[in-house]
Enzyme design. Structure first.
Site, PDB file in Angstrom:
ATOM      1  CB  SER A   1     -72.405  47.193 126.762  1.00 46.95           C
ATOM      2  OG  SER A   1     -71.264  46.711 126.099  1.00 46.95           O
TER       3      SER A   1
ATOM      4  CE1 TYR B   1     -76.286  46.277 121.997  1.00 49.03           C
ATOM      5  CE2 TYR B   1     -73.900  46.498 122.015  1.00 49.03           C
ATOM      6  CZ  TYR B   1     -75.061  46.075 122.616  1.00 49.03           C
ATOM      7  OH  TYR B   1     -75.011  45.449 123.838  1.00 49.03           O
TER       8      TYR B   1
ATOM      9  CE  LYS C   1     -77.114  47.696 125.419  1.00 54.66           C
ATOM     10  NZ  LYS C   1     -78.368  47.259 126.016  1.00 54.66           N
TER      11      LYS C   1
HETATM   12  P1  NAD Z   1     -80.759  38.364 123.965  1.00 58.27           P
HETATM   13  O1  NAD Z   1     -81.026  38.832 122.572  1.00 58.27           O
HETATM   14  O2  NAD Z   1     -80.510  36.923 124.187  1.00 58.27           O
HETATM   15  O3  NAD Z   1     -81.937  38.837 124.932  1.00 58.27           O
HETATM   16  C1  NAD Z   1     -82.698  39.987 124.702  1.00 58.27           C
HETATM   17  C2  NAD Z   1     -84.154  39.606 124.809  1.00 58.27           C
HETATM   18  O4  NAD Z   1     -84.952  40.782 124.620  1.00 58.27           O
HETATM   19  C3  NAD Z   1     -84.609  38.603 123.751  1.00 58.27           C
HETATM   20  O5  NAD Z   1     -85.298  37.540 124.368  1.00 58.27           O
HETATM   21  C4  NAD Z   1     -85.526  39.408 122.829  1.00 58.27           C
HETATM   22  O6  NAD Z   1     -86.555  38.604 122.276  1.00 58.27           O
HETATM   23  C5  NAD Z   1     -86.054  40.466 123.781  1.00 58.27           C
HETATM   24  N1  NAD Z   1     -86.473  41.723 123.150  1.00 58.27           N
HETATM   25  C6  NAD Z   1     -85.780  42.466 122.255  1.00 58.27           C
HETATM   26  N2  NAD Z   1     -86.494  43.544 121.904  1.00 58.27           N
HETATM   27  C7  NAD Z   1     -87.656  43.500 122.595  1.00 58.27           C
HETATM   28  C8  NAD Z   1     -88.794  44.335 122.663  1.00 58.27           C
HETATM   29  N3  NAD Z   1     -88.897  45.440 121.911  1.00 58.27           N
HETATM   30  N4  NAD Z   1     -89.803  44.002 123.498  1.00 58.27           N
HETATM   31  C9  NAD Z   1     -89.736  42.879 124.258  1.00 58.27           C
HETATM   32  N5  NAD Z   1     -88.678  42.035 124.224  1.00 58.27           N
HETATM   33  C10 NAD Z   1     -87.645  42.347 123.397  1.00 58.27           C
HETATM   34  O7  NAD Z   1     -79.520  39.239 124.494  1.00 58.27           O
HETATM   35  P2  NAD Z   1     -78.655  39.062 125.810  1.00 58.27           P
HETATM   36  O8  NAD Z   1     -77.302  38.643 125.409  1.00 58.27           O
HETATM   37  O9  NAD Z   1     -79.385  38.300 126.823  1.00 58.27           O
HETATM   38  O10 NAD Z   1     -78.539  40.593 126.243  1.00 58.27           O
HETATM   39  C11 NAD Z   1     -79.448  41.174 127.149  1.00 58.27           C
HETATM   40  C12 NAD Z   1     -79.118  42.650 127.277  1.00 58.27           C
HETATM   41  O11 NAD Z   1     -77.768  42.795 127.704  1.00 58.27           O
HETATM   42  C13 NAD Z   1     -79.244  43.435 125.963  1.00 58.27           C
HETATM   43  O12 NAD Z   1     -79.763  44.704 126.236  1.00 58.27           O
HETATM   44  C14 NAD Z   1     -77.797  43.553 125.501  1.00 58.27           C
HETATM   45  O13 NAD Z   1     -77.599  44.681 124.697  1.00 58.27           O
HETATM   46  C15 NAD Z   1     -77.077  43.668 126.833  1.00 58.27           C
HETATM   47  N6  NAD Z   1     -75.672  43.255 126.731  1.00 58.27           N
HETATM   48  C16 NAD Z   1     -75.385  42.013 126.253  1.00 58.27           C
HETATM   49  C17 NAD Z   1     -74.051  41.624 126.130  1.00 58.27           C
HETATM   50  C18 NAD Z   1     -73.700  40.268 125.569  1.00 58.27           C
HETATM   51  O14 NAD Z   1     -72.561  40.069 125.194  1.00 58.27           O
HETATM   52  N7  NAD Z   1     -74.613  39.316 125.495  1.00 58.27           N
HETATM   53  C19 NAD Z   1     -73.030  42.503 126.523  1.00 58.27           C
HETATM   54  C20 NAD Z   1     -73.366  43.752 127.036  1.00 58.27           C
HETATM   55  C21 NAD Z   1     -74.711  44.118 127.149  1.00 58.27           C
HETATM   56  C1  UD1 Z   2     -68.628  42.643 120.643  1.00 56.12           C
HETATM   57  C2  UD1 Z   2     -69.102  43.991 120.161  1.00 56.12           C
HETATM   58  C3  UD1 Z   2     -69.484  44.846 121.354  1.00 56.12           C
HETATM   59  C4  UD1 Z   2     -70.557  44.143 122.190  1.00 56.12           C
HETATM   60  C5  UD1 Z   2     -70.018  42.768 122.601  1.00 56.12           C
HETATM   61  C6  UD1 Z   2     -71.025  41.960 123.364  1.00 56.12           C
HETATM   62  C7  UD1 Z   2     -67.908  44.408 118.044  1.00 56.12           C
HETATM   63  C8  UD1 Z   2     -66.892  45.244 117.363  1.00 56.12           C
HETATM   64  N1  UD1 Z   2     -68.055  44.631 119.379  1.00 56.12           N
HETATM   65  O1  UD1 Z   2     -67.568  42.857 121.510  1.00 56.12           O
HETATM   66  O2  UD1 Z   2     -69.991  46.107 120.931  1.00 56.12           O
HETATM   67  O3  UD1 Z   2     -70.874  44.897 123.340  1.00 56.12           O
HETATM   68  O4  UD1 Z   2     -69.652  42.040 121.419  1.00 56.12           O
HETATM   69  O5  UD1 Z   2     -72.083  41.563 122.546  1.00 56.12           O
HETATM   70  O6  UD1 Z   2     -68.566  43.574 117.429  1.00 56.12           O
HETATM   71  N2  UD1 Z   2     -63.182  37.144 117.628  1.00 56.12           N
HETATM   72  C9  UD1 Z   2     -62.455  36.390 116.714  1.00 56.12           C
HETATM   73  N3  UD1 Z   2     -63.154  35.576 115.865  1.00 56.12           N
HETATM   74  C10 UD1 Z   2     -64.517  35.486 115.881  1.00 56.12           C
HETATM   75  C11 UD1 Z   2     -65.230  36.258 116.841  1.00 56.12           C
HETATM   76  C12 UD1 Z   2     -64.524  37.091 117.680  1.00 56.12           C
HETATM   77  O7  UD1 Z   2     -61.241  36.454 116.670  1.00 56.12           O
HETATM   78  O8  UD1 Z   2     -65.089  34.744 115.071  1.00 56.12           O
HETATM   79  C13 UD1 Z   2     -62.430  38.007 118.548  1.00 56.12           C
HETATM   80  C14 UD1 Z   2     -62.766  39.476 118.398  1.00 56.12           C
HETATM   81  O9  UD1 Z   2     -61.985  40.075 117.416  1.00 56.12           O
HETATM   82  C15 UD1 Z   2     -62.486  39.997 119.803  1.00 56.12           C
HETATM   83  C16 UD1 Z   2     -62.803  38.804 120.711  1.00 56.12           C
HETATM   84  O10 UD1 Z   2     -62.778  37.658 119.865  1.00 56.12           O
HETATM   85  O11 UD1 Z   2     -61.136  40.286 119.920  1.00 56.12           O
HETATM   86  C17 UD1 Z   2     -64.158  38.911 121.383  1.00 56.12           C
HETATM   87  O12 UD1 Z   2     -65.136  39.160 120.379  1.00 56.12           O
HETATM   88  P1  UD1 Z   2     -66.693  39.252 120.690  1.00 56.12           P
HETATM   89  O13 UD1 Z   2     -67.123  38.016 121.375  1.00 56.12           O
HETATM   90  O14 UD1 Z   2     -67.383  39.603 119.421  1.00 56.12           O
HETATM   91  O15 UD1 Z   2     -66.823  40.433 121.743  1.00 56.12           O
HETATM   92  P2  UD1 Z   2     -66.317  41.968 121.677  1.00 56.12           P
HETATM   93  O16 UD1 Z   2     -65.413  42.211 120.548  1.00 56.12           O
HETATM   94  O17 UD1 Z   2     -65.785  42.297 123.016  1.00 56.12           O
END
Ligand code: NAD
Ligand code: UD1
Length: 339
Positions: free
Chosen positions: A125, A150, A154
Site C-alpha cells: 500500500s 495495519y 505492510k
Molecule cells: P478484502 O478484505 O475485500 O479482501 C481480503 C480477503 O482476504 C477477504 O476475502 C478475507 O476474507 C481474506 N482473508 C483475510 N484474512 C485471511 C486469512 N487469514 N486467510 C485466508 N483469507 C483471509 O480487502 P481488499 O480491499 O480486497 O484488499 C486486498 C489486499 O490489498 C489486502 O491485503 C489489503 O491490505 C491490500 N490493500 C487494500 C487497499 C484498499 O484500499 N482496498 C489499499 C492498499 C492495499
Molecule cells: C485509508 C487508510 C490507509 C489505507 C487506505 C486504503 C486512514 C488514516 N488511512 O487511506 O492506511 O491504506 O485507506 O484502505 O484510515 N474521507 C472523508 N470522509 C469519509 C471518508 C474519507 O472526508 O467519510 C476522506 C479522508 O479524510 C481522505 C479521503 O477521503 O482524505 C480518502 O479516505 P480513505 O478512502 O479512507 O482513504 P485513505 O485516507 O487514503
C-alpha cells in the site's frame, strides 16, 4: 498456462483480479477464509468468467490448509491479497493484525519455499510512504514507520519478502503499492462490500447516494491544498487488477525484488470526488465539513512511470468510470452480497 494461487481471492481486489487473470489465460485458484467476504461472490465470479474457478476455504495461518492446496495443485505463483485492512480496527486489535497479516504471510512464504514455488506478488500500500516528503511519490521515496498497526504490517511484510529474497535469490518478490482502489466490475455483479459503516470515502459516497447513509462528512477543509481537502490517487479496481496480470507476465520466474506503484498519477481532492459523484447521480450529494481525521496524510499520489516503462501497464479508466461503476454496483446490490 500458469496456475496462480490467489489468497484473499474472494475479497474486493482479489475477485476483480481473478477475472482478469482468467481473461489473460492464467488458471487462478481462490483461497479464502471468508473473514471479510462472502461465499456468494464465487458464483458471481464464475458467471463473469463463464466457468467454475477452483476455490479452497482455508486460512493462510494454518500450515496444513496451505499444504493441502500445494499437494493438490502444481502452483506456479501466488498473489497474496489475504489480510485485514481496517486502520481503526488495527489500532484496537494490533495483535490480531500482526497475527493475520505478518504471521499469515510468513506461513505462506514458508509453505511456498517448502514446495519450491518462488513467485510471490504482495498487496502492499502507499501507506508505506507515510506522509510523503515529495509528490508525486516514486518507488525510491523512503518507506517510513507507519502510524498504525495495519500500515506497519505492510512495511513488515515488505521487509520479510526482501530478506527472504536475499537469503534465497531464486525468489521473485513483487511488492505492489496500491494507491486508492475504487470502482467495480462493469457488470455490476461484483464490487466492494464493506462491513458496517464504511471507513473509506468511495463506499461512503455510494451509500449516501442510495440513501443508506444521510450525508458525507468531509474530514477537514483546512489542509494546505487547492480547496482545503485531502488529495488522493483513486484508481479503478479493474485497472489495478490488470496491473497484477502485467506484474505476473513480467516477473514470473524473474528472480529479484520488484517494486511498483499502482496508481494513476492524478490526485483528486475529497471535494473533487463529491463533485464527480454529484455529476454521476444528477444532484448534489449531501455533504458537510467535519474535523480532520487523525492520521490522514495531506496528499498522496503516485508517480506511475516505473510500472509503465517496465510492465507496460498504465491506468486507463478515469474518474467518471470510477464513480459510475461504484454507483452501478451499489445500486444493483444495496446490501452488498446479502441479497
Ligand atoms: P478484502 O478484505 O475485500 O479482501 C481480503 C480477503 O482476504 C477477504 O476475502 C478475507 O476474507 C481474506 N482473508 C483475510 N484474512 C485471511 C486469512 N487469514 N486467510 C485466508 N483469507 C483471509 O480487502 P481488499 O480491499 O480486497 O484488499 C486486498 C489486499 O490489498 C489486502 O491485503 C489489503 O491490505 C491490500 N490493500 C487494500 C487497499 C484498499 O484500499 N482496498 C489499499 C492498499 C492495499
Ligand atoms: C485509508 C487508510 C490507509 C489505507 C487506505 C486504503 C486512514 C488514516 N488511512 O487511506 O492506511 O491504506 O485507506 O484502505 O484510515 N474521507 C472523508 N470522509 C469519509 C471518508 C474519507 O472526508 O467519510 C476522506 C479522508 O479524510 C481522505 C479521503 O477521503 O482524505 C480518502 O479516505 P480513505 O478512502 O479512507 O482513504 P485513505 O485516507 O487514503
Amino acid at each position: 498456462m500458469s496456475t496462480i494461487l490467489v489468497t484473499g481471492g474472494a475479497g474486493y481486489i482479489g475477485s476483480h483480479t481473478v477475472i482478469e487473470l482468467v481473461k489473460a489465460g492464467y488458471d487462478p485458484i481462490i483461497f479464502d477464509n471468508f473473514c471479510n467476504s462472502k461465499p456468494a461472490v464465487l458464483a458471481r465470479i464464475n458467471k463473469i468468467c463463464g466457468k467454475n474457478i477452483p476455490f479452497v476455504v482455508g486460512d493462510i495461518r494454518i500450515r496444513e490448509q496451505l499444504e493441502a492446496v500445494f499437494n493438490n495443485f502444481k502452483i506456479d505463483g501466488v498473489i497474496h491479497f489475504a489480510g485485514l485492512k481496517a486502520v481503526g480496527e488495527s489500532v484496537q486489535k494490533p495483535l490480531e493484525y500482526y497475527d493475520n497479516n505478518v504471521n499469515g504471510s510468513r506461513m505462506l512464504l514458508s509453505v511456498m519455499k517448502q514446495y519450491n514455488c518462488k513467485n510471490f506478488i504482495f498487496s502492499s500500500s502507499a501507506t508505506v510512504y507515510g506522509e510523503p516528503d515529495v509528490v508525486p511519490i516514486t518507488e525510491q521515496s523512503p518507506v517510513k514507520r507507519a502510524n498504525c498497526p495495519y500500515g506497519q504490517t505492510k512495511v513488515d511484510v515488505e521487509y520479510m519478502g526482501e530478506e527472504l529474497q536475499k537469503a534465497d535469490p531464486e525468489f521473485s518478490i513483487v511488492l505492489l503499492r496500491y494507491f486508492n482502489p475504487v470502482g467495480a466490475h462493469k457488470s455490476g455483479l461484483i464490487g466492494e462490500d464493506p462491513k458496517g459503516i464504511p471507513n473509506n470515502l468511495m463506499p461512503y459516497l455510494t451509500q449516501v447516494a442510495v440513501g443508506k447513509l444521510k450525508e458525507l462528512s468531509i474530514f477537514g477543509n483546512d489542509y494546505p491544498t487547492k480547496d482545503g481537502t485531502c488529495i488522493r490517487d483513486y484508481i479503478h479496481v479493474v485497472d489495478l487488477a490488470l496491473g497484477h496480470v502485467k506484474a505476473l507476465d513480467h516477473c514470473l520466474n524473474k528472480a529479484g525484488v520488484h517494486i511498483y506503484n499502482l496508481g494513476t498519477g492524478v490526485g483528486y481532492s475529497v471535494l473533487d470526488m463529491v463533485n464527480a459523484f454529484s455529476k454521476a447521480i444528477g444532484y448534489e450529494l449531501p455533504h458537510k465539513f467535519a474535523a480532520r481525521r487523525p492520521g490522514d496524510v495531506v496528499q498522496c499520489y503516485a508517480d506511475p512511470k516505473k510500472a509503465k516503462e517496465e510492465l507496460g501497464w498504465e491506468a486507463k479508466l478515469n474518474l467518471d468510470d470510477m464513480t459510475a461503476d461504484s454507483y452501478n454496483w451499489q445500486k444493483n446490490n444495496p446490501n452488498g452480497y446479502e441479497d
